[in-house]
Design an enzyme around this catalytic site. Structure first.
Site, PDB file in Angstrom:
ATOM      1  N   GLU A 770      -1.074  -3.414   1.055  1.00 26.20           N
ATOM      2  CA  GLU A 770      -1.907  -3.702  -0.116  1.00 26.20           C
ATOM      3  C   GLU A 770      -3.401  -3.523   0.150  1.00 26.20           C
ATOM      4  O   GLU A 770      -4.203  -4.409  -0.095  1.00 26.20           O
ATOM      5  CB  GLU A 770      -1.622  -5.124  -0.619  1.00 26.20           C
ATOM      6  CG  GLU A 770      -0.181  -5.328  -1.037  1.00 26.20           C
ATOM      7  CD  GLU A 770       0.128  -6.754  -1.466  1.00 26.20           C
ATOM      8  OE1 GLU A 770      -0.812  -7.573  -1.515  1.00 26.20           O
ATOM      9  OE2 GLU A 770       1.305  -7.052  -1.744  1.00 26.20           O
ATOM     10  N   ASN A 822       2.195   0.275   2.668  1.00 23.21           N
ATOM     11  CA  ASN A 822       2.997  -0.423   1.660  1.00 23.21           C
ATOM     12  C   ASN A 822       2.107  -0.988   0.557  1.00 23.21           C
ATOM     13  O   ASN A 822       1.011  -1.482   0.823  1.00 23.21           O
ATOM     14  CB  ASN A 822       3.755  -1.575   2.341  1.00 23.21           C
ATOM     15  CG  ASN A 822       4.829  -2.181   1.467  1.00 23.21           C
ATOM     16  OD1 ASN A 822       5.669  -1.475   0.921  1.00 23.21           O
ATOM     17  ND2 ASN A 822       4.811  -3.507   1.331  1.00 23.21           N
ATOM     18  N   HIS A 859       8.085  -4.526  -7.552  1.00 23.94           N
ATOM     19  CA  HIS A 859       8.230  -5.826  -8.215  1.00 23.94           C
ATOM     20  C   HIS A 859       8.154  -5.567  -9.723  1.00 23.94           C
ATOM     21  O   HIS A 859       7.077  -5.591 -10.322  1.00 23.94           O
ATOM     22  CB  HIS A 859       7.126  -6.785  -7.768  1.00 23.94           C
ATOM     23  CG  HIS A 859       7.221  -7.181  -6.335  1.00 23.94           C
ATOM     24  ND1 HIS A 859       8.317  -7.854  -5.831  1.00 23.94           N
ATOM     25  CD2 HIS A 859       6.370  -6.991  -5.295  1.00 23.94           C
ATOM     26  CE1 HIS A 859       8.123  -8.073  -4.537  1.00 23.94           C
ATOM     27  NE2 HIS A 859       6.968  -7.555  -4.187  1.00 23.94           N
TER      28      HIS A 859
END
Length: 1010
Positions: A770, A822, A859
């Site tokens: 992130e 990621n 998500h």
């Protein structure tokens, strides 16, 4: 039934023990009181009439009468149909009408020795008016108050006893205020005061405002108003100075107004304090981060302050609208926003870089923003923006705005209607202003939006939608910076439309651009396109034109392109035949529309940019003839047959994998062939104190995986979150003042120690997690660009180089481990962050950094997934030689209805299919086992319910894995030749099997797994 007490009062002079309560208004005539809601007070005794139970009327001191939310009933004066009298209608504490068993209640007078009571309509009580209860003659005496004389008996009311007295007693009909924030008021809530930062006052009692009612909130200079509000009435918020919060302390939460659809008016309240810097309403951010490039996601996932999304809000002259904001920015959704001249919207209330976006228009109404929109001191680094949604039209009329966070027109129209002549003469910024860099857009017009008007825009406009000069009439729209010597450019995109209305040779729309008209071949969804921008021509009613007439509808300094040569296409006009003529000479670029013939044009496209319809959706399960009840094959068996891995994330404190008797433990070991530690391998878990490593929990997870022939992926080595406090107090600040060299050493040592410990046991790592910023507007005009997250201790202390270094350190520590970048919000093509994420990964790859692939967290919630755009992401990374895996999959639903569960299953199946179809995707990981252990527990996002029951989603994943297995192994057409014999097994080649082992067979004419 329990009611909220909304009208409270006391007389400080009569009841010194209740000195905080006082009358705020007394009615001094029957006419003034008629139709109003009020309390009935006997000043001489310091008592009030109140509702003691469902029917009987009480009489007690103010505190007793009005501190109980079950009591405190008010009254309303009504003219009676009986000549010469009035009715006292019973009202609830919040001022709405009260009824007993469905009928209106009125103040009645029973015979002697009985208390007064509330009477139902159509009851006959003591021979009085049968329809409405007791009728009163009410007279006002100066300096004394109102007397209540029963018309039927001629007797006066003294207290809660029947009207049996010959002499009058006097009452006050009054509204009151109470400075006690623990008690709810109605007409006026007074929490005012010239407070300081150390003396905030809080008000949080629920408030109901019925239709036709108005509640005024007099706010302090430092206060928190966080009441839940319901109803359809009017709420007036009077800002008593800076720090008049609409929310809880420090903006941590915003109030629930979901049940309130009334009007909201925000006024300045300088009477409260003459020394305030401004009189502003501060909106809470609620701990949520919002990005202007992720508007839909922000609204859907609750990242936007939605307290006023059902309201028509007016910001009045002298008032300021501002906000608290996270370091990553904040969003505020308002159903309709009107601002008066002399008001201001400043965004974040302090002078720093925190962004604020006001999303307006979801009520689909028209509005005018006449006040100033600009950050304090017109700061270039203080973003405040307007996002227009809905179908209505918004007009911006101020001359010196600065939308430093830009205007985004998602839907409907925005018209810039400032006074262009005054803007020019006074060298002002115009309706929008201009960014510091004139290449950066001050306005984005998206495909469903339209920008027009007759005023001026001081900066660059990036148009994917419609630009149409004029208001509802013909006019000229000007892009020019009158405040500084800078260009105001126009960017046109493949779906861009410029619409011009023509009435005559003297009257036609014009767009004047004091800058460059530049074509970008990148569409709104970031795909490249060879479409050309379109000019639409609209003829006014009774238009007067002739052959040869030319209309210079567009003028600019120059014309350039980000791609190849380009031109405008003319959408087929409704009448006559027209031609576009482009001129480029003497430092000027012009587009003319010329009448070629008065015959209607033949052929041509009505809309050259029509889009094809979407394809049909597939179901949740494949119809492969397998009976689920007879298929005992695990997820991991099917995944292995397809050369893939199916994984889950586990936190050891939620699922104790050391306890082999637990159903969860057994399910993890039997169904999955990959394991990820949800928290046990993060920085704070492994190195809670500098130089002290704790591997106990992570080692237990790895041991379980080894014992069950599962691979392990590590999560994660470098992240701004879940860092120990010795590195940073919150992961964002470099508040330990690490130098670049010190921070690099901390990172290197952590990676070396951790990877050495797990070498040969953990096959791959999320090395950097992130790191891109959520808002990647930069890629709209810089297709190769990306912005990193600014609020990270690693970025602050080291800079972008921390990413490169982390991968290099990891590769040196374990050359056999696969290394991944990621992130979330990067899964679907067409989003700015997806483009930026790709650009970063490509830069690392091309720079020789040892990166093996990227992780898409996924998500999602149902409705988020576009399978075409997701598949395109996998393909895009395959083209540059990088793996692309699903690392943290969960799929939220709003309920556990059969419909939602099946839609959740369908989405899981689609993603599983994409993983199976992608050669560069060796596995996917579900982020958790059971719903009640998920970080998104409320949305039931996983494959198992709280009781470890397999949900339709579980069977959908297996269906996809099995379907691919069948396709790889078996010519299905062979089934047709196999005879149907009860309980007899045949293999897939049609041979009878006497002693079937585990595998796929035909039983009773159907495929079945044994």
């Amino acid at each position: 039934m329990k009611y909220l007490l909304t009208l409270l009062f006391s007389l400080s002079c009569l009841l010194p023990v209740h000195a905080a309560m006082e009358i705020s208004q007394k009615y001094t005539s029957v006419e003034d009181a008629l139709g109003k809601t009020f309390a009935i007070v006997n000043e001489s005794e310091g008592k009030a009439l109140f509702g003691s139970d469902a029917q009987n009327l009480g009489y007690d001191d103010y505190q007793t009468a009005f501190s109980d939310a079950n009591s405190g009933y008010q009254f309303k004066l009504e003219k009676s149909s009986v000549s010469g009298g009035y009715l006292l209608r019973l009202m609830t504490p919040d001022g709405s009408e009260y009824s007993i068993w469905g009928s209106p209640g009125y103040l009645n007078s029973q015979p002697a020795n009985q208390q007064c009571c509330f009477i139902l309509g159509l009851n006959s009580q003591n021979g009085q008016d049968m329809k409405n209860g007791a009728v009163w003659e009410i007279d006002y005496a100066d300096g004394k108050g109102f007397s209540l004389n029963n018309v039927a008996t001629g007797r006066f009311l003294h207290d809660a006893s029947p009207a049996k007295y010959d002499d009058p007693v006097y009452f006050q009909f009054c509204t009151l205020k109470d400075n006690d924030p623990n008690i709810v008021l109605h007409d006026t809530i007074d929490i005012s005061g010239n407070n300081t930062s150390s003396s905030y006052v809080t008000y949080d009692k629920a408030l109901s405002i019925p239709e036709g009612k108005t509640t005024d909130v007099l706010m302090a200079r430092y206060c928190y108003f966080s009441s839940k509000v319901t109803g359809t009435g009017v709420l007036n918020l009077r800002a008593g100075g800076e720090r008049s919060y609409l929310g809880t302390a420090k903006g941590a939460a915003w109030p629930d107004w979901s049940g309130f659809s009334g009007e909201v008016h925000i006024y300045p309240y300088p009477e409260n304090s003459s020394s305030a810097g401004f009189y502003g309403m501060v909106l809470a951010h609620g701990g949520k981060s919002f990005s202007a490039e992720n508007i839909e996601d922000g609204i859907k996932s609750g990242k936007v302050n939605n307290s006023m999304e059902n309201n028509r809000v007016t910001l009045h002259k002298g008032a300021t609208l501002c906000c608290e904001a996270n370091t990553s920015g904040a969003g505020f959704r308002i159903g309709e926003l009107q601002t008066e001249a002399g008001s201001s919207i400043i965004g974040y209330m302090k002078k720093n870089t925190r962004a604020a976006q006001f999303i307006v228009g979801c009520l689909n109404t028209d509005a005018t923003l006449a006040g100033t929109i600009a950050p304090p001191d017109y700061s270039d680094t203080h973003p405040v923006g307007i996002i227009k949604e809905g179908t209505g039209t918004y007009r911006l009329t101020a001359n010196n705005n600065y939308l430093s966070g830009a205007l985004r027109v998602l839907g409907g129209r925005v018209l810039v209607m400032n006074d262009r002549a005054e803007t020019e003469s006074k060298k002002l910024r115009g309706a929008l202003g201009a960014k510091a860099n004139d290449e950066d857009a001050i306005a984005f017009v998206f495909e469903a939006g339209e920008l027009g008007g007759t005023g001026s825009i001081g900066g660059t406009v990036d148009n994917y939608g419609i630009l149409e000069p004029g208001d509802d009439t013909i006019g000229t729209l000007t892009l020019k910076n009158y405040a500084a010597v800078k260009d105001a450019n126009l960017y046109v995109r493949p779906d861009s439309k410029l619409r011009f209305k023509i009435a005559s040779r003297e009257e036609y729309d014009q767009l004047l651009v004091d800058g460059t008209v530049k074509y970008f071949n990148i569409a709104q969804d970031f795909t490249t396109s060879d479409k050309m921008p379109v000019i639409q021509l609209v003829l006014a009613d009774n238009a007067s034109v002739k052959v040869g007439d030319e209309f210079p509808v567009l003028k600019a300094k120059s014309k350039t392109s980000k791609a190849d040569e380009w031109h405008f296409e003319l959408q087929k006009p409704e009448h006559y035949t027209w031609k576009i003529v482009e001129h480029e000479e003497n430092g000027e670029y012009q587009v003319w529309l010329r009448v070629e013939s008065l015959e209607d044009q033949q052929g041509g496209d009505d809309d050259p940019n029509d889009h094809p319809d979407d394809g049909e959706q597939m179901g949740a399960f494949y119809d492969d003839g397998i009976d689920e009840a007879t298929d005992f094959t695990t997820l991991r068996e099917y995944a292995t047959k397809n050369g893939k891995r199916i994984g889950t994330a586990i936190s050891m404190w939620k699922n104790d994998l050391t306890n082999a008797s637990l159903g969860e433990t057994q399910e993890v070991g039997s169904q999955f062939n990959m394991l990820v530690a949800e928290n046990e391998m993060k920085f704070d878990a492994l190195q809670p104190n500098q130089g002290e490593f704790n591997y106990w929990a992570a080692d237990n997870l790895v041991s379980f995986a080894q014992n069950h022939n599962m691979s392990v992926r590590g999560h994660c080595l470098a992240w701004h979150s879940q860092l120990p406090t010795w590195v940073s107090s919150d992961g964002k600040k470099n508040d330990k003042n690490w130098s670049r060299e010190q921070a690099l050493k901390i990172l290197e040592n952590h990676i070396n120690q951790v990877m050495a410990h797990f070498k040969g046991k953990v096959t791959e790592w999320d090395v950097v997690n992130e790191c891109p910023d959520d808002d990647q507007t930069t890629v709209r005009t810089n297709p190769d660009g990306y912005d990193l997250r600014k609020e990270s201790v690693w970025t602050r202390a080291i800079g972008e180089g921390f990413i490169d270094s982390a991968f290099v350190y990891a590769h040196r520590a374990d050359p056999d481990a696969k290394l991944y970048l990621n992130d979330y919000g990067v899964e679907l093509q067409g989003k700015a962050k997806s483009v930026a994420f790709y650009n970063l990964a490509l830069r690392l790859k091309q720079s020789g950094i040892p990166i093996d692939g990227v992780g898409l967290q996924c998500h999602f919630s149902v409705g988020d997934v576009d399978s075409v755009k997701l598949a395109a992401t996998f393909e895009k990374f395959a083209e540059i030689g990088l793996n692309c895996i699903v690392t943290e999959l969960d799929m939220g639903i709003s309920s556990t209805s059969e419909e939602d569960l099946l839609e959740q299953a369908r989405n899981y199946r689609m993603i599983t299919d994409i993983m199976l179809n992608s050669a560069n995707s060796p596995h996917m990981v579900i982020w958790g086992l059971k719903d009640n252990n998920s970080w998104r527990e409320a949305s039931s996002p996983l494959l198992y319910n709280a009781g470890l029951g397999r949900k339709p989603a579980w069977y959908a994943v297996r269906s996809a894995l099995r379907h691919r297995t069948l396709g790889n192994e078996t010519p299905i057409d062979a089934i047709l030749s196999i005879p149907v014999e009860e309980n007899v097994f045949y293999d897939m080649q049609g041979r009878r099997v006497e002693h079937p082992t585990k595998g796929l067979y035909i039983v009773n004419g159907k495929k079945a797994m044994r």
